[in-house]
Design a protein around this motif. Sequence first.
Motif, short mmCIF file in Angstrom:
data_model
loop_
_atom_site.label_atom_id
_atom_site.label_comp_id
_atom_site.label_asym_id
_atom_site.label_seq_id
_atom_site.Cartn_x
_atom_site.Cartn_y
_atom_site.Cartn_z
N PRO A 228 0.24 -1.12 0.27
CA PRO A 228 0.05 0.23 0.26
C PRO A 228 0.81 1.14 0.36
N LEU A 229 2.01 1.00 0.21
CA LEU A 229 2.57 2.56 0.32
C LEU A 229 2.53 3.12 -1.40
N VAL A 230 2.36 2.95 -2.37
CA VAL A 230 2.10 2.77 -3.70
C VAL A 230 1.10 4.13 -3.56
N PHE A 231 0.44 4.15 -2.68
CA PHE A 231 -0.81 5.32 -2.62
C PHE A 231 -0.13 7.25 -1.58
N VAL A 232 1.05 6.11 -0.77
CA VAL A 232 2.06 7.40 -0.80
C VAL A 232 1.93 8.21 -2.24
N VAL A 233 2.76 7.76 -3.24
CA VAL A 233 3.02 7.87 -4.15
C VAL A 233 1.89 9.03 -4.87
N TYR A 234 0.88 8.45 -4.68
CA TYR A 234 -0.52 8.72 -4.97
C TYR A 234 -1.21 10.12 -4.57
N LEU A 235 -0.97 9.69 -3.33
CA LEU A 235 -1.45 11.69 -2.16
C LEU A 235 -0.07 12.83 -3.37
N VAL A 236 1.02 11.91 -2.83
CA VAL A 236 1.94 13.12 -3.44
C VAL A 236 1.73 13.60 -4.39
N ALA A 237 0.90 12.75 -5.23
CA ALA A 237 1.09 13.16 -6.89
C ALA A 237 -0.76 14.19 -6.82
N THR A 238 -1.25 14.39 -6.33
CA THR A 238 -2.21 15.01 -5.77
C THR A 238 -2.81 15.83 -5.39
N GLY A 239 -1.10 16.49 -4.46
CA GLY A 239 -0.83 17.15 -4.26
C GLY A 239 -1.37 17.55 -2.25
N ARG A 240 -1.97 16.55 -1.99
CA ARG A 240 -2.29 16.28 -1.06
C ARG A 240 -1.21 15.88 0.05
N GLY B 200 0.37 5.15 -15.13
CA GLY B 200 0.27 5.18 -14.19
C GLY B 200 -0.75 6.43 -12.66
N VAL B 201 0.70 6.80 -12.30
CA VAL B 201 0.32 7.58 -11.25
C VAL B 201 0.08 8.77 -12.23
N ALA B 202 0.54 9.57 -13.21
CA ALA B 202 -0.23 10.72 -14.07
C ALA B 202 -1.81 10.76 -13.94
N LEU B 203 -1.81 9.29 -14.45
CA LEU B 203 -3.88 8.71 -15.23
C LEU B 203 -4.63 9.56 -13.57
N ALA B 204 -4.28 8.49 -12.53
CA ALA B 204 -4.42 8.24 -11.19
C ALA B 204 -4.83 9.51 -10.65
N THR C 4 -1.94 0.41 -11.04
CA THR C 4 -0.54 0.52 -11.29
C THR C 4 0.41 0.01 -10.28
N GLY C 5 0.46 -0.03 -9.00
CA GLY C 5 1.39 -0.78 -7.99
C GLY C 5 1.15 -2.40 -8.08
N LEU C 6 0.29 -3.08 -8.76
CA LEU C 6 -0.22 -4.32 -8.89
C LEU C 6 0.55 -4.36 -10.41
N LEU C 7 0.64 -3.39 -12.17
CA LEU C 7 2.18 -3.89 -13.19
C LEU C 7 2.83 -3.91 -12.86
N VAL C 8 3.16 -2.65 -11.63
CA VAL C 8 4.74 -2.89 -11.75
C VAL C 8 5.13 -3.70 -11.08
N SER C 9 4.72 -4.38 -9.59
CA SER C 9 5.05 -4.54 -8.70
C SER C 9 6.30 -6.40 -8.96
N PRO C 10 7.72 -6.08 -8.83
CA PRO C 10 7.88 -8.01 -9.05
C PRO C 10 7.53 -8.52 -9.02
#
Length: 406
Positions: A192-204, A284-288, A307-313
Amino acid sequence: MSALTTQAPNRLRSRRPLPTLAPVVLAALVAAGAVVVHRVTGQFWWDLAAYRTGATAAATGDGNLYDAVVRGADGIELGFTYPPFAALLFQPLAHLGVDVGIGLWAFASVLALLAVIQVSWRAAVPTTRPATLPVLVATVAALPLFAVSGHLQAGQVGLFLMLIVLLDLTGDPGRRWYGLGVGVAAGIKLTPLVFVVYLVATGRWRAAGTALAGFLGTVAVGFAWHPADSSRFWGGALLDSSRVTGDPRTILNQSLHGALARLADSADVQGVWLPVAALVAVAGVALAAWCARTGDHLLGVLTCAATGLLVSPVSWHHHWVWWVPALVLVAGRSWSTRSRHGLAVAAALWLVLVASTTGVLAGLQGWDLHFHGPGLVYSNLYVLLGLAALGYLPFHLRGRPRVGAA
């Protein structure tokens, strides 16, 4: 006339228990079925067994958590791969019998699935009308999806984490502890750390800081409880991919890494995977973020999850339980707008995801690592669907007005 008015409320009260009890009955039936299947076959629920083994090892003292393993019926050894904070939360499993643990876990998982659908429905179809029946029907329909059935038979934790994230990120962005759920979920399992990136990308930024603070809080709790295990995990054990999978080509690994490995029929695809994953991650993050700026927060969260599911190893089939809120989004909005095309798309996607259960049969028959012809398409089904969804989003979002700060 007065007799009729006094009898009507009594009839309404007598009908209310059914919708209330139906989810509990459904969860109890699934739990009972899980116990019976385990009793008869002695199979499945290996992830839950790993949780239980890790919890038991941790209960005996510090330093034992990452040495404990459970051997599956196929001879594969499974160890505990989550942070010590997760082992702390799993401690009740150390005091439960196997059948009781499986029954309670399945029961709670179905209730979590129902709650996920309810939260997703509320976010997808804003309405004041109760949606008890649609939510219950959607829960029953979700059970045969391979991502869900695979999750249940493995005894995974993903449904609970997904519920925490959805409750957090589809709620009021202005509330004080917005983002905390993401941090706690990441403390249990890192994805779920990918959602921290999402929050940053959305300016929150405040929410991102809250999420990171919550995550670091779980790390601190882990060190306070088991410092040796914490030092071992954060000192490098979390990067040991051999503890997760022996070969990324397995059909059950539905990530870009797994797809490229199957295409090349080689486990060594780092040189290609890293740039491709980076490109998909940025797009993916830009689209989110674009989804969030149009006010569609549920779609933004789902885009980030994909996006997180796709890029995860490694993204196991049961990690894709995010198909459930995605189906609720498509079906719910199509129903509210009376879109036959949208309902047809939702039905077709449901059928494909149910049919993907044959991936289990492929694995049992040894068809798990080497694929050719149409098998390459089938073995990469979730990856292809996820990429197609991301590719369609710009057309879906085009022309939508920006609603202000995300």
